[in-house]
Write a protein that holds these residues in place. Structure first.
Motif, PDB file in Angstrom:
ATOM      1  N   GLU A  40       0.882  -1.160   0.000  1.00 52.48           N
ATOM      2  CA  GLU A  40       0.000   0.000   0.000  1.00 52.48           C
ATOM      3  C   GLU A  40       0.924   1.216   0.000  1.00 52.48           C
ATOM      4  N   ASN A  44      -0.351   4.660   4.242  1.00 55.11           N
ATOM      5  CA  ASN A  44      -1.327   3.641   4.625  1.00 55.11           C
ATOM      6  C   ASN A  44      -0.660   2.508   5.396  1.00 55.11           C
ATOM      7  N   GLN A  45       0.543   2.134   4.961  1.00 52.94           N
ATOM      8  CA  GLN A  45       1.239   1.060   5.666  1.00 52.94           C
ATOM      9  C   GLN A  45       1.534   1.449   7.109  1.00 52.94           C
ATOM     10  N   MET A  48      -1.662   1.098   8.960  1.00 57.09           N
ATOM     11  CA  MET A  48      -2.037  -0.306   9.110  1.00 57.09           C
ATOM     12  C   MET A  48      -1.248  -0.977  10.221  1.00 57.09           C
ATOM     13  N   ASN A  49       0.036  -0.647  10.314  1.00 52.66           N
ATOM     14  CA  ASN A  49       0.854  -1.219  11.383  1.00 52.66           C
ATOM     15  C   ASN A  49       0.372  -0.766  12.760  1.00 52.66           C
ATOM     16  N   ASP A  52      -2.984  -2.484  13.466  1.00 50.91           N
ATOM     17  CA  ASP A  52      -2.799  -3.896  13.802  1.00 50.91           C
ATOM     18  C   ASP A  52      -2.412  -4.069  15.259  1.00 50.91           C
ATOM     19  N   LEU A  86      -9.137   0.243   5.147  1.00 48.86           N
ATOM     20  CA  LEU A  86      -7.987  -0.493   5.667  1.00 48.86           C
ATOM     21  C   LEU A  86      -8.430  -1.666   6.538  1.00 48.86           C
ATOM     22  N   TYR A  87      -9.523  -1.518   7.255  1.00 54.14           N
ATOM     23  CA  TYR A  87     -10.074  -2.652   8.004  1.00 54.14           C
ATOM     24  C   TYR A  87     -10.388  -3.802   7.058  1.00 54.14           C
ATOM     25  N   MET A  90      -7.193  -5.400   5.805  1.00 56.09           N
ATOM     26  CA  MET A  90      -6.521  -6.151   6.858  1.00 56.09           C
ATOM     27  C   MET A  90      -7.354  -7.319   7.388  1.00 56.09           C
ATOM     28  N   TYR A 133      -3.585 -10.461   8.982  1.00 53.65           N
ATOM     29  CA  TYR A 133      -2.709  -9.513   8.291  1.00 53.65           C
ATOM     30  C   TYR A 133      -1.326  -9.564   8.933  1.00 53.65           C
ATOM     31  N   PRO A 135       2.212  -7.470   8.893  1.00 56.12           N
ATOM     32  CA  PRO A 135       2.984  -6.314   8.411  1.00 56.12           C
ATOM     33  C   PRO A 135       4.443  -6.679   8.202  1.00 56.12           C
TER      34      PRO A 135
END
Length: 283
Positions: A40, A44-45, A48-49, A52, A86-87, A90, A133, A135
């Protein structure tokens, strides 16, 4: 020849030989064919991390609450639309109960939860499975794993950049071939697990199908505990730099988890000790 080198030889467009046939010729598990990193945007990454890690501790955080956490606590400037997407990317599903839980999807039948009040007292009685997911330093992937509930042994796993039902089916078939079939197979209500493609394998092997109640945190608790251990003891401490490093790192961690990590619930035995002392492979 490495897995990546063998996988590069696979030609999906070949009409004369299927992907499964090509994998067999190359001595490559079908599930390993799907092993390709995914990415991504860098922004966004990073989100996301963070999501998570927070979701691992607070699985009751829905999109709105997570958006508020990102903005007010961490200083991001994002809207709920982005967090909601993103949900989905993931594969996160909030655990609080939702309305109309009994309303079935028109396309896929939802099976009842069979583990309530069940005494699990033997290897192979119940397997649980899930997708999570994962990372990386750059990009991310997904992991599918199957755990034997009684022994806590991870009996099957794979990494992919997509959450296809074919990927999950192939891992299930490989796991059954190696360890025999369970009596009950439990998952959440994800589309991969309610798909006729996946259900056909379970029914064909006369395995009882159990599915979590939607939004229930404890129904699939044993595989969720494994995700927590994997991420806190490996992924978050040493974010893998690329897909092959992730694959090799997860392989080492699963071997450690099965062979060395002791569980109080098992009398401080390892999953492998319990599994192989009690396992009778069902053909």
């Amino acid at each position: 020849m490495s897995i990546i080198e063998r996988r590069s030889l696979i030609s999906p467009e070949d009409d004369a030989l299927s992907i499964s046939g090509q994998c067999k010729l190359l001595d490559l598990q079908r599930s390993q064919y799907y092993f390709r990193p995914k990415g991504e945007s860098q922004f966004n990454q990073s989100m996301m991390n963070v999501i998570d890690r927070k979701f691992l501790d607070c699985p009751f955080y829905g999109v709105e609450r997570m958006t508020a956490y990102l903005n007010k606590d961490l200083g991001y400037h994002v809207n709920s639309k982005r967090v909601r997407r993103l949900y989905r990317v993931m594969n996160l599903s909030t655990i609080y109960p939702k309305k109309n839980l009994s309303k079935a999807n028109a396309a896929h039948y939802k099976y009842p939860y069979l583990l309530k009040g069940l005494k699990i007292d033997r290897v192979g009685q119940v397997w649980q499975a899930d997708i999570t997911y994962i990372p990386m330093f750059r990009g991310f992937m997904y992991m599918f794993a199957i755990i034997d509930v009684y022994s806590r042994k991870i009996v099957g796993w794979s990494i992919s950049n997509t959450m296809t039902v074919e990927w999950c089916r192939d891992v299930l078939l490989e796991t059954i071939e190696e360890h025999g079939k369970p009596e009950i197979f439990n998952t959440d209500q994800g589309s991969q697990f309610t798909s006729p493609i996946f259900i056909k394998v379970l029914k064909g092997n006369k395995i009882s199908i159990s599915m979590d109640g939607k939004g229930r945190a404890l129904d699939n608790v044993f595989i969720e505990r494994f995700w927590r251990s994997l991420k806190q003891e490996y992924i978050y401490l040493n974010p893998p730099n690329g897909g092959m490093e992730l694959f090799q790192g997860v392989k080492r961690y699963v071997e450690f988890y099965n062979k060395e990590r002791r569980h109080q619930a098992n009398g401080d035995l390892t999953p492998n000790e319990v599994f192989y002392q009690n396992n009778k492979k069902v053909s």
